[in-house]
Design a protein around this motif. Sequence first.
Motif, PDB file in Angstrom:
ATOM      1  N   ARG A   1       0.781  -1.233   0.000  1.00 37.11           N
ATOM      2  CA  ARG A   1       0.000   0.000   0.000  1.00 37.11           C
ATOM      3  C   ARG A   1       0.819   1.293   0.000  1.00 37.11           C
ATOM      4  O   ARG A   1       0.339   2.334  -0.419  1.00 37.11           O
ATOM      5  N   ILE A   2       2.050   1.244   0.475  1.00 38.93           N
ATOM      6  CA  ILE A   2       2.821   2.479   0.644  1.00 38.93           C
ATOM      7  C   ILE A   2       3.861   2.599  -0.469  1.00 38.93           C
ATOM      8  O   ILE A   2       4.557   1.620  -0.793  1.00 38.93           O
ATOM      9  N   LYS A   3       3.976   3.770  -1.039  1.00 44.56           N
ATOM     10  CA  LYS A   3       4.975   4.029  -2.075  1.00 44.56           C
ATOM     11  C   LYS A   3       6.236   4.598  -1.430  1.00 44.56           C
ATOM     12  O   LYS A   3       6.177   5.527  -0.629  1.00 44.56           O
ATOM     13  N   PHE A   4       7.377   4.036  -1.769  1.00 46.62           N
ATOM     14  CA  PHE A   4       8.651   4.525  -1.241  1.00 46.62           C
ATOM     15  C   PHE A   4       9.749   4.204  -2.247  1.00 46.62           C
ATOM     16  O   PHE A   4       9.601   3.341  -3.126  1.00 46.62           O
ATOM     17  N   ALA A   5      10.867   4.896  -2.123  1.00 48.21           N
ATOM     18  CA  ALA A   5      11.969   4.757  -3.071  1.00 48.21           C
ATOM     19  C   ALA A   5      12.582   3.356  -2.998  1.00 48.21           C
ATOM     20  O   ALA A   5      12.825   2.825  -1.916  1.00 48.21           O
ATOM     21  N   GLY A   6      12.818   2.764  -4.155  1.00 49.69           N
ATOM     22  CA  GLY A   6      13.442   1.447  -4.223  1.00 49.69           C
ATOM     23  C   GLY A   6      12.540   0.314  -3.806  1.00 49.69           C
ATOM     24  O   GLY A   6      13.027  -0.759  -3.431  1.00 49.69           O
ATOM     25  N   LYS A   7      11.240   0.531  -3.889  1.00 54.46           N
ATOM     26  CA  LYS A   7      10.278  -0.484  -3.432  1.00 54.46           C
ATOM     27  C   LYS A   7      10.445  -1.801  -4.184  1.00 54.46           C
ATOM     28  O   LYS A   7      10.494  -2.873  -3.571  1.00 54.46           O
ATOM     29  N   LYS A   8      10.559  -1.739  -5.504  1.00 55.02           N
ATOM     30  CA  LYS A   8      10.683  -2.957  -6.301  1.00 55.02           C
ATOM     31  C   LYS A   8      12.000  -3.680  -6.015  1.00 55.02           C
ATOM     32  O   LYS A   8      12.052  -4.902  -5.950  1.00 55.02           O
ATOM     33  N   ILE A   9      13.053  -2.902  -5.822  1.00 55.19           N
ATOM     34  CA  ILE A   9      14.367  -3.516  -5.548  1.00 55.19           C
ATOM     35  C   ILE A   9      14.341  -4.253  -4.213  1.00 55.19           C
ATOM     36  O   ILE A   9      14.833  -5.377  -4.090  1.00 55.19           O
ATOM     37  N   TRP A  10      13.771  -3.595  -3.199  1.00 57.97           N
ATOM     38  CA  TRP A  10      13.685  -4.224  -1.884  1.00 57.97           C
ATOM     39  C   TRP A  10      12.819  -5.481  -1.923  1.00 57.97           C
ATOM     40  O   TRP A  10      13.138  -6.479  -1.278  1.00 57.97           O
ATOM     41  N   PHE A  11      11.729  -5.412  -2.698  1.00 56.82           N
ATOM     42  CA  PHE A  11      10.843  -6.571  -2.780  1.00 56.82           C
ATOM     43  C   PHE A  11      11.548  -7.742  -3.472  1.00 56.82           C
ATOM     44  O   PHE A  11      11.465  -8.888  -3.006  1.00 56.82           O
TER      45      PHE A  11
ATOM     46  N   LEU B   1     -11.344   1.466   0.236  1.00 57.74           N
ATOM     47  CA  LEU B   1     -11.483   1.471   1.695  1.00 57.74           C
ATOM     48  C   LEU B   1     -10.417   2.350   2.333  1.00 57.74           C
ATOM     49  O   LEU B   1     -10.694   3.080   3.295  1.00 57.74           O
ATOM     50  N   ASP B   2      -9.207   2.294   1.800  1.00 54.41           N
ATOM     51  CA  ASP B   2      -8.125   3.153   2.301  1.00 54.41           C
ATOM     52  C   ASP B   2      -8.458   4.626   2.069  1.00 54.41           C
ATOM     53  O   ASP B   2      -8.271   5.473   2.963  1.00 54.41           O
ATOM     54  N   GLU B   3      -8.951   4.928   0.862  1.00 52.23           N
ATOM     55  CA  GLU B   3      -9.273   6.317   0.526  1.00 52.23           C
ATOM     56  C   GLU B   3     -10.399   6.845   1.386  1.00 52.23           C
ATOM     57  O   GLU B   3     -10.373   8.005   1.829  1.00 52.23           O
ATOM     58  N   ALA B   4     -11.395   6.008   1.660  1.00 54.02           N
ATOM     59  CA  ALA B   4     -12.501   6.430   2.530  1.00 54.02           C
ATOM     60  C   ALA B   4     -12.006   6.698   3.946  1.00 54.02           C
ATOM     61  O   ALA B   4     -12.451   7.652   4.603  1.00 54.02           O
ATOM     62  N   ALA B   5     -11.070   5.856   4.409  1.00 54.10           N
ATOM     63  CA  ALA B   5     -10.515   6.057   5.749  1.00 54.10           C
ATOM     64  C   ALA B   5      -9.697   7.343   5.819  1.00 54.10           C
ATOM     65  O   ALA B   5      -9.718   8.054   6.832  1.00 54.10           O
ATOM     66  N   LYS B   6      -8.963   7.655   4.734  1.00 47.31           N
ATOM     67  CA  LYS B   6      -8.189   8.900   4.713  1.00 47.31           C
ATOM     68  C   LYS B   6      -9.101  10.115   4.763  1.00 47.31           C
ATOM     69  O   LYS B   6      -8.792  11.130   5.397  1.00 47.31           O
ATOM     70  N   ILE B   7     -10.235  10.033   4.069  1.00 44.22           N
ATOM     71  CA  ILE B   7     -11.204  11.138   4.103  1.00 44.22           C
ATOM     72  C   ILE B   7     -11.715  11.357   5.523  1.00 44.22           C
ATOM     73  O   ILE B   7     -11.958  12.492   5.958  1.00 44.22           O
ATOM     74  N   ASP B   8     -11.832  10.243   6.277  1.00 49.23           N
ATOM     75  CA  ASP B   8     -12.300  10.339   7.666  1.00 49.23           C
ATOM     76  C   ASP B   8     -11.189  10.771   8.614  1.00 49.23           C
ATOM     77  O   ASP B   8     -11.423  10.881   9.830  1.00 49.23           O
ATOM     78  N   GLY B   9      -9.989  10.997   8.071  1.00 52.11           N
ATOM     79  CA  GLY B   9      -8.888  11.510   8.894  1.00 52.11           C
ATOM     80  C   GLY B   9      -7.912  10.472   9.404  1.00 52.11           C
ATOM     81  O   GLY B   9      -7.088  10.770  10.281  1.00 52.11           O
ATOM     82  N   CYS B  10      -7.967   9.268   8.877  1.00 47.81           N
ATOM     83  CA  CYS B  10      -7.056   8.214   9.338  1.00 47.81           C
ATOM     84  C   CYS B  10      -5.693   8.341   8.658  1.00 47.81           C
ATOM     85  O   CYS B  10      -5.616   8.650   7.463  1.00 47.81           O
ATOM     86  N   ASN B  11      -4.634   8.101   9.406  1.00 50.02           N
ATOM     87  CA  ASN B  11      -3.298   8.048   8.815  1.00 50.02           C
ATOM     88  C   ASN B  11      -2.979   6.610   8.430  1.00 50.02           C
ATOM     89  O   ASN B  11      -3.826   5.709   8.571  1.00 50.02           O
ATOM     90  N   ASN B  12      -1.763   6.365   7.941  1.00 50.05           N
ATOM     91  CA  ASN B  12      -1.407   5.023   7.464  1.00 50.05           C
ATOM     92  C   ASN B  12      -1.483   3.970   8.567  1.00 50.05           C
ATOM     93  O   ASN B  12      -1.937   2.841   8.334  1.00 50.05           O
ATOM     94  N   PHE B  13      -1.056   4.346   9.759  1.00 50.05           N
ATOM     95  CA  PHE B  13      -1.104   3.387  10.857  1.00 50.05           C
ATOM     96  C   PHE B  13      -2.542   3.043  11.222  1.00 50.05           C
ATOM     97  O   PHE B  13      -2.869   1.873  11.467  1.00 50.05           O
ATOM     98  N   GLN B  14      -3.405   4.051  11.266  1.00 49.21           N
ATOM     99  CA  GLN B  14      -4.805   3.799  11.606  1.00 49.21           C
ATOM    100  C   GLN B  14      -5.498   2.975  10.528  1.00 49.21           C
ATOM    101  O   GLN B  14      -6.330   2.118  10.837  1.00 49.21           O
ATOM    102  N   ILE B  15      -5.156   3.216   9.262  1.00 51.97           N
ATOM    103  CA  ILE B  15      -5.720   2.407   8.177  1.00 51.97           C
ATOM    104  C   ILE B  15      -5.277   0.953   8.326  1.00 51.97           C
ATOM    105  O   ILE B  15      -6.077   0.021   8.169  1.00 51.97           O
ATOM    106  N   PHE B  16      -3.999   0.788   8.644  1.00 46.96           N
ATOM    107  CA  PHE B  16      -3.460  -0.569   8.822  1.00 46.96           C
ATOM    108  C   PHE B  16      -4.141  -1.278   9.981  1.00 46.96           C
ATOM    109  O   PHE B  16      -4.579  -2.434   9.855  1.00 46.96           O
TER     110      PHE B  16
END
Length: 279
Positions: free
Chosen positions: A100-110, A170-185
């Motif tokens: 779910r989270i975008k970060f630098a070098g994601k494909k390489i790490w995976f 579901l993630d986008e709806a939670a963000k609209i309700d004010g949830c951060n990544n940890f709360q979504i998780f």
Amino acid sequence: MKNKALKKTIQHVLMITFALIMIYPLVWMVSSSLKESSSVFVDAHSLIPKEFHFDNYVAGWKGFGGITFGTFFWNSTIISVLATVGSIISSTVIAYGFARIKFAGKKIWFVSMMLTMMLPFEMVMIPQYIMFNTFGWLDTYLPLILPTFFGIPFFIFLIMQFIKTIPKELDEAAKIDGCNNFQIFYRIIVPLVVPAMMTSAIFSFYWRWDDFMGPLIYLSTPEKYPVSLALKLFSDPNSVTNWGAMFAMSTLSILPIFIIFFFFQRYIVDGISSSGLKG
């Protein structure tokens, strides 16, 4: 109709035959646990003991040097439970990051993580031993438990594929309700990936409970031995091996695995069938 019936009959006969072949070693072990030690291999062809020696379980449970098998079972439970908890928590968090989270070098790490699954244990055994010896962790449970808190590649992949089946809306709806990544998780993802987590937990417990090589390498004090390593103590080339007691304790050692599988088998099917491994 006759051809279909014949085909089904042949299929059932083959399945029953293969099932009997697979279960025979288990039945033989249980039967041997009730035989006199000296007749285990003499009457190896017979699955029904001439005399039932339940005292093998009493003798086996006494253990060695004043250490009962209750201690060994407790050690196995500590290692298996803590390692399972660590592997599931860390693998779920890492899987969420990859899915779910975008970060630098994601494909390489995976890709790097997936490549570690191809490394045989023999390749990393010596480097790990040197590292843990430098840390002063030998003859402790830390080498068997702590690495699991950094994620298990197979479980990460399994849970990540499950998370990908969850709609991102579901993630986008939670963000609209004010949830951060940890709360979504914590509030959205974790409740929905319970089948995959339970599947991973069952496999993790199996692997840790049956692990022999790890305790053999890192543990040297008999009081800290798990069941898998304690069973080896029955075999002594300098004396007579008590085969009856050995098979009795081997029979008891598989009971926790059967109990866990009996109560949680539906999670294995749900977790794998819904995880995306089917393609």
